[in-house]
Design an enzyme around this catalytic site. Structure first.
Site, short mmCIF file in Angstrom:
data_model
loop_
_atom_site.label_atom_id
_atom_site.label_comp_id
_atom_site.label_asym_id
_atom_site.label_seq_id
_atom_site.Cartn_x
_atom_site.Cartn_y
_atom_site.Cartn_z
N PHE A 1 0.88 -1.17 0.00
CA PHE A 1 0.00 0.00 0.00
C PHE A 1 0.93 1.23 0.00
CE2 PHE A 1 -2.59 3.32 1.84
CZ PHE A 1 -3.79 3.14 1.19
N ASP B 1 2.30 -5.04 8.33
CA ASP B 1 1.11 -4.19 8.23
C ASP B 1 -0.10 -5.13 8.12
OD1 ASP B 1 -1.06 -2.72 7.23
OD2 ASP B 1 0.22 -1.30 6.18
N TYR C 1 -10.42 0.73 11.00
CA TYR C 1 -11.67 1.14 10.33
C TYR C 1 -12.13 0.16 9.27
CZ TYR C 1 -7.86 3.29 7.61
OH TYR C 1 -6.69 3.52 6.94
N LYS C 2 -11.39 -0.94 9.06
CA LYS C 2 -11.81 -1.93 8.06
C LYS C 2 -12.57 -3.06 8.79
CE LYS C 2 -7.69 -0.95 5.27
NZ LYS C 2 -8.23 -0.17 4.15
N ARG D 1 -12.98 -4.58 -6.67
CA ARG D 1 -12.57 -5.19 -5.40
C ARG D 1 -13.81 -5.45 -4.55
NH1 ARG D 1 -8.52 -2.55 -1.05
NH2 ARG D 1 -10.38 -1.31 -0.71
C1 LIG Z 1 -2.20 -1.92 3.91
C2 LIG Z 1 -2.56 -0.51 4.30
N1 LIG Z 1 -1.70 0.23 5.02
C3 LIG Z 1 -2.01 1.49 5.40
C4 LIG Z 1 -3.23 2.05 5.05
C5 LIG Z 1 -3.61 3.46 5.37
O1 LIG Z 1 -3.07 3.99 6.48
P1 LIG Z 1 -3.71 5.22 7.27
O2 LIG Z 1 -4.53 4.59 8.38
O3 LIG Z 1 -2.55 5.96 7.77
O4 LIG Z 1 -4.55 5.99 6.35
C6 LIG Z 1 -4.14 1.31 4.33
C7 LIG Z 1 -5.45 1.91 3.96
O5 LIG Z 1 -6.27 1.39 3.29
C8 LIG Z 1 -3.79 0.01 3.93
O6 LIG Z 1 -4.65 -0.72 3.20
#
Ligand SMILES: Cc1ncc(COP(=O)(O)O)c(C=O)c1O
Length: 400
Positions: free
Chosen positions: A128, A197, A222-223, A371
């Site tokens: 990401f 991550d 938030y997911k 998706r």
């Molecule tokens: C794998 C991954 N890392 C990081 C993030 C985003 O990070 P942040 O919470 O800082 O917006 C996302 C957002 O969809 C993501 O899918």
């Protein structure tokens, strides 16, 4: 038109679904919501809790709430609530800041903990984007070289100079699940630290942070954890590393004696070294209420249903969508699949708009990916059949 066999199977699968009752704990409508891998649905307990936090805790108790309503300790308390979902014992997770900020803390701290002569950061080449941007900055700040490497090739790229490796557990675009146990073991065999991550895996499948000896991990809430838009992220620091965790953002909230107001920084013991400044209490406490839907839910049950949902979706897509109209880019092997299905499709942006107009909400990822995220707590098998059927209709299949 619905295929009677698939419709019957969906009904039967919904009838034997152990998690079906969980749907009533969410605010849902008659759309098929397959975007919980971007923003989870609203748990029904959240609005009432926020009302109490705002009106009573803030409105009436005011400053007293830092103690009396447990505001001060919320980052660690809520971290401990997330811990079982990612296979962590208590005392290793703090909640706060965004994932991006936590990637920064974790990666810089990992490089600082790596031994002398280690000046290379390896990053998932398909990451990401935010992780890649932050890794690049962390490399510059620590005088390291950044090497983007596809996850499968990471073991061959490691060496005596590798300090830290930053990987995504599930690829946000393709839904590919990377092998966390074996990649972590390879990183350790090279003497480096593994930073994962978990944005697309926590709440969707077992992670096993402690079991697999992961060093540091970050993730959003938030997911699949349904914490709400902009809900704070979390940082995991393995217990054995906590004394050596040297935060690049040593704010006063991570001080051993924050109210001593000392000009000199002394880090707090334990995971709360990962804190920075004043926590975002409204979002944190919305997340705490949202996490109650996980009470009594084993992650293994969630994983089993997630795989059943994605298998059934792929079967329905084959039945309803004209041959050649889409190409699945998500691996078919269960061991390599997260909780989403990504379909490559011509004119995918417009196709997704038409799906949303017809009550099937997924998302579009540039340049050609449809998706669909499957959140086992509130997506059912009839939803899956309907989503694939509408996709077939939009793409002009037999069902249309
Ligand atoms: C794998 C991954 N890392 C990081 C993030 C985003 O990070 P942040 O919470 O800082 O917006 C996302 C957002 O969809 C993501 O899918």
């Amino acid at each position: 038109m619905s295929d009677p066999d698939l419709a019957r199977r969906a009904e039967k699968l919904d009838g034997s679904d152990e998690l079906a009752a969980k749907r009533s704990e969410f605010e849902l409508d008659d759309t098929v919501y397959l975007d919980g891998n971007s923003l989870g649905a609203l748990p029904a307990a959240v609005p009432g809790r926020i009302e109490d936090v705002v009106r009573r805790q803030w409105g009436r108790l005011r400053i007293r709430s830092w103690d009396e309503s447990g505001w001060w300790t919320a980052p660690e308390r809520i971290g401990d609530r997330i811990a079982p979902l990612v296979g962590a014992a208590p005392g290793q997770i703090v909640v706060g800041d965004s994932t991006s900020v936590n990637v920064f803390k974790a990666l810089v701290a990992a490089v600082r903990m790596a031994g002398p002569g280690r000046d290379e950061i390896v990053v998932d080449a398909s990451t990401f984007p935010t992780d890649g941007y932050i890794a690049e900055s962390a490399a510059r700040l620590t005088g390291s070289t950044l090497r983007p490497v596809p996850p499968a090739e990471v073991p061959g790229a490691l060496g005596a100079r590798t300090a830290a490796v930053l990987l995504n557990h599930v690829d946000y675009r393709t839904g590919r699940l990377h092998d966390l146990p074996s990649l972590t073991a390879a990183v350790h065999a090279a003497g480096a630290l593994a930073v994962w991550d978990l944005c697309h895996s926590a709440g969707a499948l077992p992670v096993g942070l402690d079991e697999h000896g992961v060093d540091l991990a970050v993730g959003c809430t938030y997911k699949y954890l349904n914490g709400g838009p902009g809900a704070p992220a979390y940082l995991y620091v393995r217990r054995e590393l906590q004394d050596r965790f040297d935060s690049p953002l040593p704010g006063w909230n991570s001080h051993a004696d924050p109210f001593g107001m000392s000009p000199a920084y002394t880090p707090a013991p334990g995971a709360l070294r990962g804190r920075v400044g004043t926590p975002d209490i409204l979002s944190l406490l919305a997340l705490e209420a949202a996490l109650e839907v996980w009470d009594g839910v084993p992650v293994e049950t969630v994983r089993a249903k997630s795989l059943a949902l994605t298998d059934f979706f792929l079967e329905c897509v084959t039945a309803y969508v004209p041959p050649g109209a889409v190409e699945c880019v998500t691996p078919l092997a269960h061991a390599e699949r997260g909780s989403q299905v990504a379909l490559r499709c011509a004119d995918a942006g417009n196709v997704m708009k038409r799906l949303i107009d017809r009550g099937v909400v997924g998302d579009f990822r540039h340049p050609d990916i449809l998706r669909f995220g499957f959140t086992p707590l509130y997506v059912g098998f009839a939803d899956v059949e309907r989503a694939a059927r509408v996709l077939g209709e939009v793409l002009g299949g037999a069902a249309g």
